[in-house]
Design an enzyme around this catalytic site. Structure first.
Site, PDB file in Angstrom:
ATOM      1  N   TYR A   5     -67.323-107.540 -57.596  1.00 16.09           N
ATOM      2  CA  TYR A   5     -66.720-106.452 -57.586  1.00 16.09           C
ATOM      3  C   TYR A   5     -65.907-106.415 -58.808  1.00 16.09           C
ATOM      4  CZ  TYR A   5     -63.679-102.505 -56.882  1.00 16.09           C
ATOM      5  OH  TYR A   5     -62.956-101.201 -56.827  1.00 16.09           O
ATOM      6  N   GLU A   7     -65.547 -98.705 -62.609  1.00 18.80           N
ATOM      7  CA  GLU A   7     -65.893 -99.365 -61.507  1.00 18.80           C
ATOM      8  C   GLU A   7     -67.363 -99.905 -61.549  1.00 18.80           C
ATOM      9  OE1 GLU A   7     -66.662 -98.011 -57.337  1.00 18.80           O
ATOM     10  OE2 GLU A   7     -64.933 -99.197 -56.789  1.00 18.80           O
TER      11      GLU A   7
END
Ligand code: GDP
Ligand code: MN
Length: 391
Positions: free
Chosen positions: A109, A197
């Site tokens: 992530y 992101e």
């Protein structure tokens, strides 16, 4: 403003981030054709909507034949995909992104967000990628790495290396990871993004670092500096009430309640929402008509408020400084007549030309209730709404 995944990926490659090869499709036939242009034996069909968590909702499918591609594409196209981020109404899928499938060795992530306490860009990363950040912080809180960027010098190679090492990456992968991290930061800074992101950023079986997903959000107030980003706006993905109001220069935010609000000044508008809540109602929207609002602008505000089918009563609250109560009253009267308004309407006027404004409303002969103070106005509109509902 948000953009689609495929658009985000195109921008990311410009800043040196690796992405899988892919192409856009608007029909099942095109999806099959796009796959034929890509190498490999497996492809991923991805619904392009402004939302994450598409995978769990059926919006990301790995296919290994023409039939599967065509079937997945037919299922997704034209569908309102409901993810846990879209709300129950879902978001319309009208484009697909077809990618060559990647064999994943590890999911990471990686995100860049504005940290309001630090007033700086913060990098948030975790070696436990693939799940949403909320789930990572609930399940694997210790895996989260946070690193604040000093805006005076930007993201430095040593800082990116530190993040890469904290992720436990193989030393051979560090240069690629550094390139990815510095590239994302550069994109964020140069393009005025609020958020970058990549979830998941993966290490592939062949030892490459590739962005399998990409989510970019841009600062609306800086879009004038980036016409090529503004062009990517997809209104079909936005709240139609906000699009309608935004296109007409109104400062409007849609909410879930039944009491429509037309107010001047953002602070007073917020206070009005609170007062409606305290009186036992639920506001349908925030709307700031601004200063010097003409009767036309007031009429337009009514149209924006009524565009929301949940609205069952309206409160107009004006504390006029630059505004003129007589103009507001004129606009209110026109709105009631032209829009044939029958729902409860409460108007509270105060400030410049208040006597003229009140006189206009009193003499209009229309069914408009008036109040002296904001508290009275909120009580009155909620009461009127409740009794209208009871009938
Ligand atoms: P999201 O659900 O909207 O966040 O969409 P993603 O693009 O992140 O895809 C969801 C999940 O599908 C990812 O977390 C991956 O686990 C998986 N996925 C996406 N692309 C590929 C791929 O090329 N190969 C494999 N094996 N999995 C993929
Ligand atoms: Mn994702």
């Amino acid at each position: 403003m948000d953009i689609h995944e495929y658009q985000a990926k195109e921008l990311l490659t410009r800043f040196g981030v690796n992405i899988p090869r892919g192409g856009i499709a608007y029909s099942p036939e095109q999806a099959v054709y796009r796959a034929s242009e890509l190498s490999g034996e497996k492809w991923v069909v991805k619904a392009q909507i402004h939302s994450g968590a598409r995978g769990k909702a059926g919006g990301v499918r790995i296919c290994s034949s023409e039939e599967e591609l065509s079937e997945a594409a037919s299922w997704m196209l034209g569908r309102k995909l409901v993810t846990h981020q879209t709300g129950p109404q879902g978001k319309l899928v009208s484009r697909l992104y077809i990618e060559e499938a990647t064999t994943i060795a590890q999911e990471i992530y990686l995100a860049f967000v504005m940290d309001r306490t630090e007033e700086r860009v913060m990098v948030v990363a975790s070696a436990q990628g693939g799940m949403e950040i909320e789930d990572i912080s609930a399940n694997e809180p210790d895996s989260i790495i946070r690193s604040v960027v000093d805006p005076a010098v930007g993201m430095q190679a040593f800082q990116a290396r530190e993040i890469a090492f904290s992720l436990g990456l193989d030393p051979a992968l560090i240069p690629q990871a550094v390139k990815t991290i510095t590239g994302c930061y550069k994109l964020m800074e140069e393009m005025d993004a609020n958020m970058v992101e990549i979830n998941p950023l993966v290490v592939t079986a062949s030892g490459e670092i590739v962005a399998l997903d990409g989510k970019l959000s841009f600062d609306d107030n800086a879009l004038f500096r980036h016409p090529e980003i503004s062009e990517l706006r997809d209104k079909s993905q936005e709240d139609p009430r906000e699009t309608f109001a935004g296109d007409r220069g109104l400062n409007y935010i849609g909410l879930d309640g039944e009491i429509g609000c037309i107010v001047n000044g953002a602070g007073l508008a917020m206070a009005t929402l609170d007062m409606i809540k305290m009186a036992g109602g639920d506001p349908a929207n925030f709307l700031d008509v601004g200063g010097g609002a003409s009767p036309d602008r007031v009429l337009m505000s009514f149209k924006a408020v009524l565009n929301d089918k949940n609205v069952e009563a309206i409160l107009v609250n004006i504390f006029a400084g630059i505004n003129r109560c007589d103009w507001i009253a004129e606009g209110v009267i026109r709105a009631v007549k032209e829009l044939e308004l029958t729902m409860p309407l409460v108007v509270r006027l105060s400030g410049t030309n208040v006597d003229e404004g009140r006189k206009l409303i009193a003499e209009s002969g229309l069914n408009i209730q008036t109040a002296e103070t904001l508290a009275d106005a909120a009580e009155l509109v909620v009461g009127a709404w409740k009794s209208a509902r009871a009938n």
